[in-house]
Scaffold this motif. Structure first.
Motif, PDB file in Angstrom:
ATOM      1  N   GLU A  55       0.827  -1.207   0.000  1.00 19.97           N
ATOM      2  CA  GLU A  55       0.000   0.000   0.000  1.00 19.97           C
ATOM      3  C   GLU A  55       0.859   1.254   0.000  1.00 19.97           C
ATOM      4  OE1 GLU A  55      -2.138  -2.942   2.908  1.00 19.97           O
ATOM      5  OE2 GLU A  55      -0.081  -2.248   2.535  1.00 19.97           O
TER       6      GLU A  55
ATOM      7  N   ARG B 203      -5.513   9.532  -2.330  1.00 21.05           N
ATOM      8  CA  ARG B 203      -5.690   8.337  -3.154  1.00 21.05           C
ATOM      9  C   ARG B 203      -4.691   7.283  -2.697  1.00 21.05           C
ATOM     10  NH1 ARG B 203      -5.164   6.899  -9.601  1.00 21.05           N
ATOM     11  NH2 ARG B 203      -2.928   7.060  -9.148  1.00 21.05           N
TER      12      ARG B 203
ATOM     13  N   SER C  33      -3.026   3.520  -3.097  1.00 17.87           N
ATOM     14  CA  SER C  33      -2.713   2.533  -4.119  1.00 17.87           C
ATOM     15  C   SER C  33      -2.245   1.254  -3.459  1.00 17.87           C
ATOM     16  CB  SER C  33      -1.606   3.042  -5.046  1.00 17.87           C
ATOM     17  OG  SER C  33      -1.982   4.229  -5.704  1.00 17.87           O
ATOM     18  N   CYS C  34      -2.520   0.149  -4.104  1.00 22.35           N
ATOM     19  CA  CYS C  34      -2.046  -1.148  -3.631  1.00 22.35           C
ATOM     20  C   CYS C  34      -1.479  -1.892  -4.836  1.00 22.35           C
ATOM     21  CB  CYS C  34      -3.163  -1.933  -2.987  1.00 22.35           C
ATOM     22  SG  CYS C  34      -2.732  -3.646  -2.602  1.00 22.35           S
TER      23      CYS C  34
ATOM     24  N   ARG D 175      -9.650  -0.424 -10.169  1.00 24.43           N
ATOM     25  CA  ARG D 175      -8.509  -1.308 -10.390  1.00 24.43           C
ATOM     26  C   ARG D 175      -7.965  -1.107 -11.791  1.00 24.43           C
ATOM     27  NH1 ARG D 175     -10.466  -7.035  -9.117  1.00 24.43           N
ATOM     28  NH2 ARG D 175      -8.400  -7.620  -9.901  1.00 24.43           N
TER      29      ARG D 175
ATOM     30  N   THR E  55      -2.803  -3.156  -9.920  1.00 22.58           N
ATOM     31  CA  THR E  55      -2.949  -2.176  -8.852  1.00 22.58           C
ATOM     32  C   THR E  55      -4.423  -1.880  -8.593  1.00 22.58           C
ATOM     33  OG1 THR E  55      -0.827  -1.163  -9.406  1.00 22.58           O
ATOM     34  CG2 THR E  55      -2.341   0.158  -8.096  1.00 22.58           C
TER      35      THR E  55
ATOM     36  N   TYR F  13      -6.929   0.870  -6.405  1.00 22.56           N
ATOM     37  CA  TYR F  13      -6.886   2.217  -5.853  1.00 22.56           C
ATOM     38  C   TYR F  13      -8.087   2.471  -4.943  1.00 22.56           C
ATOM     39  CZ  TYR F  13      -3.755   2.813  -9.851  1.00 22.56           C
ATOM     40  OH  TYR F  13      -2.738   2.672 -10.764  1.00 22.56           O
TER      41      TYR F  13
END
Length: 111
Positions: A6, A19, A21-22, A71, A77, A79
């Protein structure tokens, strides 16, 4: 080896946006549902938002209309766009893929 990393957390004032992200690796991302959870101090971890492999989404009532999960399968990723943040959104946010979890990113909403 499955990894969920993350990023994007931080300190923001009430009404602000972040925001998250992963970035995922180690599994076939596009076939898996992905989720964002959060855990505030002294509280249990709770589902914030989830997105299926075909893009269907669901949200906790507390974030509907403010948060958006999305996504990008080309980037592996997921989001979480968070708008109109409130102090009660302060928590560690975790990315989830089934039984796998990231280490979390801290979100603090304070003036």
């Amino acid at each position: 080896q499955v990894r969920l990393v993350e990023s994007g957390g931080g300190l923001v004032q009430p009404g602000g946006s972040l925001r998250l992200s992963c970035a995922a690796s180690g599994f076939i991302f596009r076939f898996n549902a992905m989720g964002w959870y959060r855990q505030a101090p002294g509280k249990e971890r709770e589902l914030v938002a989830r997105i299926t492999s075909d893009g269907s989404t669901n949200y906790a009532d507390s974030v509907k209309g403010r948060f958006t999960i999305s996504r990008d399968n080309a980037k592996n990723t997921v989001y979480l766009q968070m708008n109109n943040l409130k102090p009660e959104d302060t928590a560690v946010f975790y990315c989830n893929a089934g039984v796998y979890w990231g280490l979390g990113t801290q979100v603090t909403v304070s003036s």
